[in-house]
Design an enzyme around this catalytic site. Sequence first.
Site, PDB file in Angstrom:
ATOM      1  N   LYS A 190       0.884  -1.180   0.000  1.00  0.00           N
ATOM      2  CA  LYS A 190       0.000   0.000   0.000  1.00  0.00           C
ATOM      3  C   LYS A 190       0.916   1.223   0.000  1.00  0.00           C
ATOM      4  O   LYS A 190       0.856   2.093   0.886  1.00  0.00           O
ATOM      5  CB  LYS A 190      -0.909  -0.059   1.251  1.00  0.00           C
ATOM      6  N   ASP A 208      -5.622  -3.169  -1.683  1.00  0.00           N
ATOM      7  CA  ASP A 208      -7.074  -3.050  -1.887  1.00  0.00           C
ATOM      8  C   ASP A 208      -7.466  -3.571  -3.275  1.00  0.00           C
ATOM      9  O   ASP A 208      -8.447  -4.297  -3.432  1.00  0.00           O
ATOM     10  CB  ASP A 208      -7.569  -1.610  -1.649  1.00  0.00           C
ATOM     11  N   ASP A 235      -3.172 -11.417   6.985  1.00  0.00           N
ATOM     12  CA  ASP A 235      -4.253 -11.922   7.829  1.00  0.00           C
ATOM     13  C   ASP A 235      -5.581 -11.751   7.089  1.00  0.00           C
ATOM     14  O   ASP A 235      -6.404 -12.677   7.007  1.00  0.00           O
ATOM     15  CB  ASP A 235      -4.265 -11.148   9.159  1.00  0.00           C
TER      16      ASP A 235
HETATM   17  C1  IPM Z   1      -4.747 -16.040  11.912  1.00  0.00           C
HETATM   18  C2  IPM Z   1      -5.631 -15.607  13.026  1.00  0.00           C
HETATM   19  C3  IPM Z   1      -4.775 -14.929  14.093  1.00  0.00           C
HETATM   20  C4  IPM Z   1      -4.071 -13.748  13.453  1.00  0.00           C
HETATM   21  C5  IPM Z   1      -5.561 -14.516  15.351  1.00  0.00           C
HETATM   22  C6  IPM Z   1      -6.259 -15.698  15.969  1.00  0.00           C
HETATM   23  C7  IPM Z   1      -4.686 -13.808  16.341  1.00  0.00           C
HETATM   24  O1  IPM Z   1      -6.627 -14.759  12.568  1.00  0.00           O
HETATM   25  O2  IPM Z   1      -3.847 -16.866  12.156  1.00  0.00           O
HETATM   26  O3  IPM Z   1      -4.943 -15.575  10.793  1.00  0.00           O
HETATM   27  O4  IPM Z   1      -4.638 -12.652  13.401  1.00  0.00           O
HETATM   28  O5  IPM Z   1      -2.975 -13.914  12.988  1.00  0.00           O
HETATM   29 MG    MG Z   2      -6.625 -14.510  10.507  1.00  0.00          MG
END
Ligand code: IPM
Ligand code: MG
Length: 367
Positions: A196, A228, A252
């Site tokens: 980004k 995005d 994530d």
């Molecule tokens: C993942 C999960 C974790 C993260 C959480 C549970 C802390 O969402 O492994 O993607 O955010 O990394």
């Molecule tokens: Mg996650």
Amino acid sequence: MNKYKIAILAGDGIGPEIMKEGVKVLKVIEARNDIEFELVEAPFGAGAWFSHGSSFPEETKLLVDVADAVVKGPIGLNHEDSKQIPIDEQPERGALLPLRKRLNTYANFRPVYLPKALAHFSPLKAEIIGDGIDMIMVRELVGGLYFGEKETGVDENGKRFVREVLEYDEEQISNILHRGFKLAQGRKKILHNIHKSNVLKSSVLWNEVLEEIAPQYPDVTVIHNLVDAAATALCLNPTQFDVMVMENMFGDILSDQGGGILGSLGLMPSACLGHDGKAYYEPSHGSAPDIAGKQVANPYSMIGSMAMMLEYSFGMIDEARNVWDAMQSVFADGFSTSDLSKPGSGVTMLSTEEFGDKVVAHLQANG
Ligand code: IPM
Ligand code: MG
């Protein structure tokens, strides 16, 4: 004979039942190879907080330090039940992030794999899926916002505020980019760099480092995408992607979108890789407390994580392939579980355990 100590952290919710099926698969692999797996179970997650007063107890820390590999089930409670645990001890903050930091598993590989046998799970149209989707998202896992300094307080005007720092140094960036480039070299030699840089300075440095190391991988073509825009492209034209590399929070979010493309996060295993062979393996999804203990969760993400362990920790590439193939075969034979499929969708519904047994049967017949 190679002997490996594997830490088994079953976790919360559906964790124990899907872990049980993963272990069955490991036993098959062990029985037919010149290899011995020493499986050691340890408490981890919300359950560990209630039973041991810590979501990442000392005994578990000592075990993961010496294990050759760690497999971990999902952790956590539902929103309401979580409130029983002090905020910093809740298993996401109190166990999972510390595990990642402790093993320094900076590279998280999340395959978004939709071969023909799974295509019917996807919400995407057949013409978008084409011959299938097969990409790996490479997520930086121990830096960025999730690990930056945090402060909550009240300012001089009495307003509550929060500050969270997104920090990376060039070494962290180059470590994860090298992983992305190397993975791309072994696959289609295309690396999608997700960033980004039109807003974030962290992405500007990220891209600078990428330009510096790219000449070491002359065979890899780099394609830049803003995060995005990448989210849209993942829906409209997912087959263009092969290896995508990105920082922690982008990974994530986009990897959960990967689960959406597949039709379920239950189809998302992952490998978390560090330096010098340190590694742990986990499904990318949560502990699904609503269906825990009901034998309806598909063990795919857990068994797939075991397959990734066979490949990345033990170099058993053929057996890893056999495990993936065995799982696809069970779906191709018309079986499923009710977390993935609706009644009346033409599949025969199996319990978690039955699905694991079918995988084992295919594995035994092949290999
Ligand atoms: C993942 C999960 C974790 C993260 C959480 C549970 C802390 O969402 O492994 O993607 O955010 O990394
Ligand atoms: Mg996650």
